[in-house]
Write a protein that holds these residues in place. Structure first.
Motif, PDB file in Angstrom:
ATOM      1  N   ALA A   4       0.861  -1.188   0.000  1.00  0.00           N
ATOM      2  CA  ALA A   4       0.000   0.000   0.000  1.00  0.00           C
ATOM      3  C   ALA A   4       0.888   1.226   0.000  1.00  0.00           C
ATOM      4  O   ALA A   4       1.930   1.242   0.658  1.00  0.00           O
ATOM      5  N   ALA A   5       0.484   2.245  -0.752  1.00  0.00           N
ATOM      6  CA  ALA A   5       1.288   3.467  -0.816  1.00  0.00           C
ATOM      7  C   ALA A   5       0.365   4.652  -1.030  1.00  0.00           C
ATOM      8  O   ALA A   5      -0.769   4.507  -1.499  1.00  0.00           O
ATOM      9  N   VAL A   6       0.869   5.823  -0.656  1.00  0.00           N
ATOM     10  CA  VAL A   6       0.123   7.067  -0.885  1.00  0.00           C
ATOM     11  C   VAL A   6       1.016   8.005  -1.711  1.00  0.00           C
ATOM     12  O   VAL A   6       1.695   8.863  -1.167  1.00  0.00           O
ATOM     13  N   PRO A   7       1.007   7.805  -3.042  1.00  0.00           N
ATOM     14  CA  PRO A   7       1.921   8.545  -3.907  1.00  0.00           C
ATOM     15  C   PRO A   7       1.688  10.053  -3.891  1.00  0.00           C
ATOM     16  O   PRO A   7       2.629  10.817  -3.997  1.00  0.00           O
ATOM     17  N   SER A   8       0.429  10.469  -3.762  1.00  0.00           N
ATOM     18  CA  SER A   8       0.145  11.892  -3.850  1.00  0.00           C
ATOM     19  C   SER A   8      -0.509  12.390  -2.565  1.00  0.00           C
ATOM     20  O   SER A   8      -1.572  11.914  -2.170  1.00  0.00           O
ATOM     21  N   ALA A   9       0.153  13.352  -1.924  1.00  0.00           N
ATOM     22  CA  ALA A   9      -0.403  13.912  -0.691  1.00  0.00           C
ATOM     23  C   ALA A   9      -1.409  15.011  -1.002  1.00  0.00           C
ATOM     24  O   ALA A   9      -2.180  15.423  -0.152  1.00  0.00           O
ATOM     25  N   GLU A  10      -1.405  15.468  -2.231  1.00  0.00           N
ATOM     26  CA  GLU A  10      -2.219  16.624  -2.614  1.00  0.00           C
ATOM     27  C   GLU A  10      -3.468  16.192  -3.367  1.00  0.00           C
ATOM     28  O   GLU A  10      -3.509  15.139  -3.960  1.00  0.00           O
ATOM     29  N   GLY A  11      -4.454  17.091  -3.353  1.00  0.00           N
ATOM     30  CA  GLY A  11      -5.602  16.898  -4.241  1.00  0.00           C
ATOM     31  C   GLY A  11      -6.728  16.139  -3.591  1.00  0.00           C
ATOM     32  O   GLY A  11      -6.525  15.339  -2.674  1.00  0.00           O
ATOM     33  N   GLY A  12      -7.929  16.384  -4.081  1.00  0.00           N
ATOM     34  CA  GLY A  12      -9.108  15.715  -3.561  1.00  0.00           C
ATOM     35  C   GLY A  12      -9.438  14.494  -4.406  1.00  0.00           C
ATOM     36  O   GLY A  12      -8.817  14.237  -5.439  1.00  0.00           O
ATOM     37  N   PRO A  13     -10.447  13.737  -3.969  1.00  0.00           N
ATOM     38  CA  PRO A  13     -10.819  12.512  -4.672  1.00  0.00           C
ATOM     39  C   PRO A  13     -11.693  12.769  -5.901  1.00  0.00           C
ATOM     40  O   PRO A  13     -12.409  13.773  -5.962  1.00  0.00           O
ATOM     41  N   LEU A  14     -11.641  11.830  -6.823  1.00  0.00           N
ATOM     42  CA  LEU A  14     -12.623  11.800  -7.899  1.00  0.00           C
ATOM     43  C   LEU A  14     -13.830  11.049  -7.355  1.00  0.00           C
ATOM     44  O   LEU A  14     -13.692   9.969  -6.778  1.00  0.00           O
ATOM     45  N   VAL A  15     -15.000  11.634  -7.526  1.00  0.00           N
ATOM     46  CA  VAL A  15     -16.228  11.070  -6.960  1.00  0.00           C
ATOM     47  C   VAL A  15     -17.234  10.845  -8.088  1.00  0.00           C
ATOM     48  O   VAL A  15     -17.296  11.634  -9.034  1.00  0.00           O
ATOM     49  N   TYR A  16     -18.001   9.755  -7.976  1.00  0.00           N
ATOM     50  CA  TYR A  16     -19.049   9.476  -8.960  1.00  0.00           C
ATOM     51  C   TYR A  16     -20.387   9.509  -8.234  1.00  0.00           C
ATOM     52  O   TYR A  16     -20.580   8.811  -7.230  1.00  0.00           O
ATOM     53  N   PHE A  17     -21.282  10.343  -8.734  1.00  0.00           N
ATOM     54  CA  PHE A  17     -22.573  10.525  -8.063  1.00  0.00           C
ATOM     55  C   PHE A  17     -23.622  10.894  -9.096  1.00  0.00           C
ATOM     56  O   PHE A  17     -23.395  11.794  -9.908  1.00  0.00           O
ATOM     57  N   ARG A  18     -24.726  10.193  -9.089  1.00  0.00           N
ATOM     58  CA  ARG A  18     -25.828  10.425 -10.022  1.00  0.00           C
ATOM     59  C   ARG A  18     -25.341  10.483 -11.473  1.00  0.00           C
ATOM     60  O   ARG A  18     -25.691  11.375 -12.234  1.00  0.00           O
ATOM     61  N   GLY A  19     -24.502   9.495 -11.800  1.00  0.00           N
ATOM     62  CA  GLY A  19     -24.093   9.313 -13.192  1.00  0.00           C
ATOM     63  C   GLY A  19     -23.066  10.297 -13.705  1.00  0.00           C
ATOM     64  O   GLY A  19     -22.826  10.353 -14.913  1.00  0.00           O
ATOM     65  N   ARG A  20     -22.460  11.062 -12.777  1.00  0.00           N
ATOM     66  CA  ARG A  20     -21.454  12.030 -13.232  1.00  0.00           C
ATOM     67  C   ARG A  20     -20.237  12.029 -12.316  1.00  0.00           C
ATOM     68  O   ARG A  20     -20.352  11.753 -11.119  1.00  0.00           O
ATOM     69  N   TYR A  21     -19.090  12.366 -12.931  1.00  0.00           N
ATOM     70  CA  TYR A  21     -17.893  12.556 -12.125  1.00  0.00           C
ATOM     71  C   TYR A  21     -17.978  13.914 -11.438  1.00  0.00           C
ATOM     72  O   TYR A  21     -18.404  14.897 -12.049  1.00  0.00           O
ATOM     73  N   ARG A  22     -17.554  13.954 -10.182  1.00  0.00           N
ATOM     74  CA  ARG A  22     -17.633  15.189  -9.409  1.00  0.00           C
ATOM     75  C   ARG A  22     -16.367  15.319  -8.567  1.00  0.00           C
ATOM     76  O   ARG A  22     -15.598  14.371  -8.419  1.00  0.00           O
ATOM     77  N   THR A  23     -16.241  16.497  -7.993  1.00  0.00           N
ATOM     78  CA  THR A  23     -15.160  16.701  -7.027  1.00  0.00           C
ATOM     79  C   THR A  23     -15.784  17.203  -5.734  1.00  0.00           C
ATOM     80  O   THR A  23     -16.923  17.693  -5.738  1.00  0.00           O
ATOM     81  N   LEU A  24     -15.070  17.066  -4.648  1.00  0.00           N
ATOM     82  CA  LEU A  24     -15.573  17.549  -3.365  1.00  0.00           C
ATOM     83  C   LEU A  24     -15.433  19.056  -3.290  1.00  0.00           C
ATOM     84  O   LEU A  24     -14.529  19.632  -3.874  1.00  0.00           O
ATOM     85  N   GLY A  25     -16.296  19.665  -2.516  1.00  0.00           N
ATOM     86  CA  GLY A  25     -16.098  21.098  -2.257  1.00  0.00           C
ATOM     87  C   GLY A  25     -16.924  21.971  -3.169  1.00  0.00           C
ATOM     88  O   GLY A  25     -17.791  21.523  -3.872  1.00  0.00           O
TER      89      GLY A  25
END
Ligand code: FMN
Length: 162
Positions: free
Chosen positions: A141-162
């Motif tokens: 297990a690794a965490v290559p990127s400390a930066e950035g938010g997640p890619l989220v899928y909701f109601r058939g679309r890609y979204r971002t948090l915030g």
């Protein structure tokens, strides 16, 4: 279920990985965008992905037990899009312009800049309707990127948090 917000991962595996590990020139890489991915157990560390029966990833993981997971960030939406396309014959070109490193335990491509990456070995396969639940032991297990938010899928679309 489209009302259940989900993180998006890229599941990857290399054809012939069990036999050819160490020989990085042989075997084609396969990738599949997935949201049906979850943590199952901490001790031992187990995760699970649900694969549509007959999908290329399901066929490959029926043959060999090693796979990788990259938890995609909000800047990796294009990766999710291309690895969800139906009717692909080969994934070779799809990987060409994506920065990745090969997992040391599996040989699977792990996307650079992903929020987290895992390497897994299948412990159990459970056929459930038209999908197969693939439960894997986490090998690395690794965490290559400390930066950035997640890619989220909701109601058939890609979204971002915030
Ligand atoms: C946001 C999103 C999430 C997906 N999640 C899954 C999943 O969890 N399991 C799955 O089998 N397919 C999932 N898919 C569909 C696969 O990505 C797609 O069927 C596959 O890449 C096409 O290859 P195939 O023709 O071999 O099925 C998802 C697609 C999208 C767009």
């Amino acid at each position: 279920m489209s009302r259940l917000a989900a993180g998006v991962v890229l599941v990857t595996a290399r054809e012939d990985a069990s036999e050819e590990l160490g020989d990085l020139t042989v075997g084609e890489d396969i990738g599949m965008t997935a949201t049906a991915f979850l943590s199952v157990s901490l001790d031992p560390p187990l995760v699970m992905v649900s694969l549509r029966n007959g999908s290329r990833m399901d066929d490959l993981l029926d043959e060999q037990p090693l796979w990788g997971v990259s938890v995609l960030s909000e800047s990796q939406r294009h990766i999710a899009g291309r690895f969800a396309m139906k009717g692909r014959i080969s994934d070779r070109l799809l990987f060409e312009d994506i920065p990745y490193a090969r997992g040391s335990a599996t040989g699977a491509p792990l996307v650079r800049g992903a929020l987290a990456t895992l390497e897994c070995r299948t412990e159990q396969r459970v056929v459930a309707g038209d999908h197969t639940l693939v439960i894997g032991r986490v090998l690395t297990a690794a965490v290559p990127s400390a930066e950035g938010g997640p890619l989220v899928y909701f109601r058939g679309r890609y979204r971002t948090l915030g």
